[in-house]
Design a protein around this motif. Sequence first.
Motif, PDB file in Angstrom:
ATOM      1  N   GLY A   1       0.820  -1.368   0.038  1.00  0.00           N
ATOM      2  CA  GLY A   1      -0.045   0.017  -0.089  1.00  0.00           C
ATOM      3  C   GLY A   1       0.954   1.418  -0.051  1.00  0.00           C
ATOM      4  O   GLY A   1       0.645   2.175  -0.611  1.00  0.00           O
ATOM      5  N   LYS A   2       1.801   1.195   0.839  1.00  0.00           N
ATOM      6  CA  LYS A   2       2.939   2.389   0.774  1.00  0.00           C
ATOM      7  C   LYS A   2       3.560   2.508  -0.553  1.00  0.00           C
ATOM      8  O   LYS A   2       3.682   3.797  -1.114  1.00  0.00           O
ATOM      9  CB  LYS A   2       3.911   2.315   1.945  1.00  0.00           C
ATOM     10  N   ARG A   3       3.956   1.301  -1.166  1.00  0.00           N
ATOM     11  CA  ARG A   3       4.460   1.489  -2.563  1.00  0.00           C
ATOM     12  C   ARG A   3       3.506   2.242  -3.410  1.00  0.00           C
ATOM     13  O   ARG A   3       3.702   2.997  -4.451  1.00  0.00           O
ATOM     14  CB  ARG A   3       4.893   0.198  -3.052  1.00  0.00           C
ATOM     15  N   LEU A   4       2.206   1.666  -3.413  1.00  0.00           N
ATOM     16  CA  LEU A   4       1.051   2.395  -4.495  1.00  0.00           C
ATOM     17  C   LEU A   4       1.380   3.966  -4.095  1.00  0.00           C
ATOM     18  O   LEU A   4       1.125   4.574  -5.155  1.00  0.00           O
ATOM     19  CB  LEU A   4      -0.255   1.836  -4.023  1.00  0.00           C
ATOM     20  N   LEU A   5       0.975   4.251  -2.990  1.00  0.00           N
ATOM     21  CA  LEU A   5       0.849   5.427  -2.436  1.00  0.00           C
ATOM     22  C   LEU A   5       1.874   6.570  -3.217  1.00  0.00           C
ATOM     23  O   LEU A   5       1.943   7.673  -3.741  1.00  0.00           O
ATOM     24  CB  LEU A   5       0.632   5.877  -1.307  1.00  0.00           C
ATOM     25  N   ASP A   6       3.235   5.861  -3.153  1.00  0.00           N
ATOM     26  CA  ASP A   6       4.146   6.232  -3.396  1.00  0.00           C
ATOM     27  C   ASP A   6       4.462   6.575  -5.027  1.00  0.00           C
ATOM     28  O   ASP A   6       5.152   7.506  -5.599  1.00  0.00           O
ATOM     29  CB  ASP A   6       5.522   5.505  -2.957  1.00  0.00           C
ATOM     30  N   ILE A   7       4.059   5.747  -5.867  1.00  0.00           N
ATOM     31  CA  ILE A   7       4.270   5.763  -7.418  1.00  0.00           C
ATOM     32  C   ILE A   7       3.062   6.095  -8.098  1.00  0.00           C
ATOM     33  O   ILE A   7       3.300   6.508  -9.244  1.00  0.00           O
ATOM     34  CB  ILE A   7       5.062   4.397  -7.608  1.00  0.00           C
ATOM     35  N   LEU A   8       2.106   5.954  -7.932  1.00  0.00           N
ATOM     36  CA  LEU A   8       0.776   6.109  -8.488  1.00  0.00           C
ATOM     37  C   LEU A   8       0.585   7.818  -8.608  1.00  0.00           C
ATOM     38  O   LEU A   8       0.573   8.476  -7.816  1.00  0.00           O
ATOM     39  CB  LEU A   8      -0.657   5.585  -7.972  1.00  0.00           C
ATOM     40  N   ARG A   9       0.618   8.236  -9.977  1.00  0.00           N
ATOM     41  CA  ARG A   9       0.568   9.811 -10.329  1.00  0.00           C
ATOM     42  C   ARG A   9      -0.831   9.820 -11.150  1.00  0.00           C
ATOM     43  O   ARG A   9      -1.443   8.903 -11.677  1.00  0.00           O
ATOM     44  CB  ARG A   9       1.665   9.931 -10.913  1.00  0.00           C
ATOM     45  N   ASP A  10      -0.983  11.330 -11.269  1.00  0.00           N
ATOM     46  CA  ASP A  10      -2.112  11.460 -12.098  1.00  0.00           C
ATOM     47  C   ASP A  10      -1.884  10.765 -13.583  1.00  0.00           C
ATOM     48  O   ASP A  10      -1.046  10.892 -14.221  1.00  0.00           O
ATOM     49  CB  ASP A  10      -1.987  13.207 -12.275  1.00  0.00           C
ATOM     50  N   GLY A  11      -3.216  10.464 -13.984  1.00  0.00           N
ATOM     51  CA  GLY A  11      -3.262   9.740 -15.231  1.00  0.00           C
ATOM     52  C   GLY A  11      -2.799   8.113 -15.089  1.00  0.00           C
ATOM     53  O   GLY A  11      -3.106   7.634 -16.214  1.00  0.00           O
ATOM     54  N   ASP A  12      -2.264   7.641 -14.080  1.00  0.00           N
ATOM     55  CA  ASP A  12      -2.176   6.273 -14.162  1.00  0.00           C
ATOM     56  C   ASP A  12      -3.223   5.499 -13.798  1.00  0.00           C
ATOM     57  O   ASP A  12      -4.427   6.169 -13.503  1.00  0.00           O
ATOM     58  CB  ASP A  12      -1.271   5.942 -12.770  1.00  0.00           C
ATOM     59  N   VAL A  13      -3.259   4.183 -14.032  1.00  0.00           N
ATOM     60  CA  VAL A  13      -4.510   3.109 -13.652  1.00  0.00           C
ATOM     61  C   VAL A  13      -4.080   2.373 -12.690  1.00  0.00           C
ATOM     62  O   VAL A  13      -3.020   1.724 -12.657  1.00  0.00           O
ATOM     63  CB  VAL A  13      -4.898   2.604 -14.932  1.00  0.00           C
ATOM     64  N   LEU A  14      -5.071   2.047 -11.717  1.00  0.00           N
ATOM     65  CA  LEU A  14      -4.762   1.027 -10.578  1.00  0.00           C
ATOM     66  C   LEU A  14      -5.691  -0.170 -10.962  1.00  0.00           C
ATOM     67  O   LEU A  14      -7.149   0.033 -10.915  1.00  0.00           O
ATOM     68  CB  LEU A  14      -5.050   2.012  -9.268  1.00  0.00           C
ATOM     69  N   VAL A  15      -5.348  -1.154 -11.015  1.00  0.00           N
ATOM     70  CA  VAL A  15      -6.263  -2.524 -11.292  1.00  0.00           C
ATOM     71  C   VAL A  15      -6.250  -3.298 -10.132  1.00  0.00           C
ATOM     72  O   VAL A  15      -4.844  -3.611  -9.618  1.00  0.00           O
ATOM     73  CB  VAL A  15      -5.359  -3.254 -12.411  1.00  0.00           C
TER      74      VAL A  15
ATOM     75  N   THR B   1      -7.210   6.517 -12.113  1.00  0.00           N
ATOM     76  CA  THR B   1      -8.511   5.547 -12.150  1.00  0.00           C
ATOM     77  C   THR B   1      -8.398   4.156 -11.733  1.00  0.00           C
ATOM     78  O   THR B   1      -7.133   3.472 -11.755  1.00  0.00           O
ATOM     79  CB  THR B   1      -8.705   5.482 -14.092  1.00  0.00           C
ATOM     80  N   ILE B   2      -9.270   3.919 -11.345  1.00  0.00           N
ATOM     81  CA  ILE B   2      -9.345   2.280 -10.753  1.00  0.00           C
ATOM     82  C   ILE B   2     -10.290   1.381 -11.538  1.00  0.00           C
ATOM     83  O   ILE B   2     -11.379   1.668 -11.954  1.00  0.00           O
ATOM     84  CB  ILE B   2      -9.992   2.407  -9.137  1.00  0.00           C
ATOM     85  N   LYS B   3      -9.799   0.179 -11.712  1.00  0.00           N
ATOM     86  CA  LYS B   3     -10.282  -0.647 -12.578  1.00  0.00           C
ATOM     87  C   LYS B   3     -10.350  -2.244 -11.862  1.00  0.00           C
ATOM     88  O   LYS B   3      -9.133  -2.532 -11.075  1.00  0.00           O
ATOM     89  CB  LYS B   3      -9.824  -0.915 -13.934  1.00  0.00           C
ATOM     90  N   THR B   4     -11.306  -2.807 -11.935  1.00  0.00           N
ATOM     91  CA  THR B   4     -11.386  -4.263 -11.209  1.00  0.00           C
ATOM     92  C   THR B   4     -11.489  -5.226 -12.334  1.00  0.00           C
ATOM     93  O   THR B   4     -11.894  -5.101 -13.620  1.00  0.00           O
ATOM     94  CB  THR B   4     -12.437  -4.475 -10.534  1.00  0.00           C
ATOM     95  N   ILE B   5     -10.618  -6.540 -11.874  1.00  0.00           N
ATOM     96  CA  ILE B   5     -10.675  -7.516 -13.038  1.00  0.00           C
ATOM     97  C   ILE B   5     -12.075  -8.322 -12.998  1.00  0.00           C
ATOM     98  O   ILE B   5     -12.622  -8.776 -14.032  1.00  0.00           O
ATOM     99  CB  ILE B   5      -9.309  -8.442 -12.521  1.00  0.00           C
ATOM    100  N   ILE B   6     -12.455  -8.501 -11.621  1.00  0.00           N
ATOM    101  CA  ILE B   6     -13.857  -9.153 -11.517  1.00  0.00           C
ATOM    102  C   ILE B   6     -14.872  -8.088 -11.948  1.00  0.00           C
ATOM    103  O   ILE B   6     -14.956  -6.967 -11.356  1.00  0.00           O
ATOM    104  CB  ILE B   6     -14.007  -9.541 -10.171  1.00  0.00           C
ATOM    105  N   ASN B   7     -15.807  -8.340 -12.703  1.00  0.00           N
ATOM    106  CA  ASN B   7     -16.885  -7.705 -13.290  1.00  0.00           C
ATOM    107  C   ASN B   7     -16.518  -6.379 -14.128  1.00  0.00           C
ATOM    108  O   ASN B   7     -17.463  -5.730 -14.512  1.00  0.00           O
ATOM    109  CB  ASN B   7     -17.555  -7.177 -12.037  1.00  0.00           C
TER     110      ASN B   7
END
Length: 225
Positions: free
Chosen positions: A64-78, A105-111
Amino acid sequence: MNLSYRYKSNAKAKTVLYMRAATAEQSSDTQRALAQRAGLVIDQVIEEKDHAAISAPLQARDGGKRLLDILRDGDVLVVPWLDGLGRHFDDIAQNMRLFLARGVTIKTIINGLTFDARPQDATALAIREALLSFMSAMAAAQAITHKEAQAAGIAHAKASNPSAYKGRKPSYTHAHVDQIRQLSGNGIGINEIARRLGLSKFLVSRINKNTPAAYEALARWGIKA
């Protein structure tokens, strides 16, 4: 916490897959393959190695810390599913809003759900907010249900076996309570009372604030003066 900031970066937008500690059925390779079948190209995988970490807040997990560190404007979190982003509905919704406010932007694999950081129109925005509001409502309902179930369980335990629900055994005596009342009435401070009686200042403070409850606890345990 201000969640409305944006990161300014010339780096190319990336798609990051975040997942729980892998099992045989849910390895990172399997999840990556499922994401690719859904039309997603994964640039990076962040996996929580410790199964127990999922019970901790996102900000306290290594991944989680890594996510908060690397995700930037325009990225997609799956994510395989939204439950990986928090411990309960309210936690999940708050973390989702944090990433969306960053422009992620957040996307899920399920559904195949998509929570677009920049909805293309008012309808898309309304749908996104409706889903988040629904999750918050579910969190409130879940909390109420939990409290009601807990209260019902306590009531049942008391009714079926009153002696079994006595709380923690007091680590003080009637004499301690009497002395705390007397010393406090004489203007002696909590820290000094604790030092004289050999008790913690937190215990002394609690007894001093509610001496009837202290006596009641002694009575429940059959501790006599």
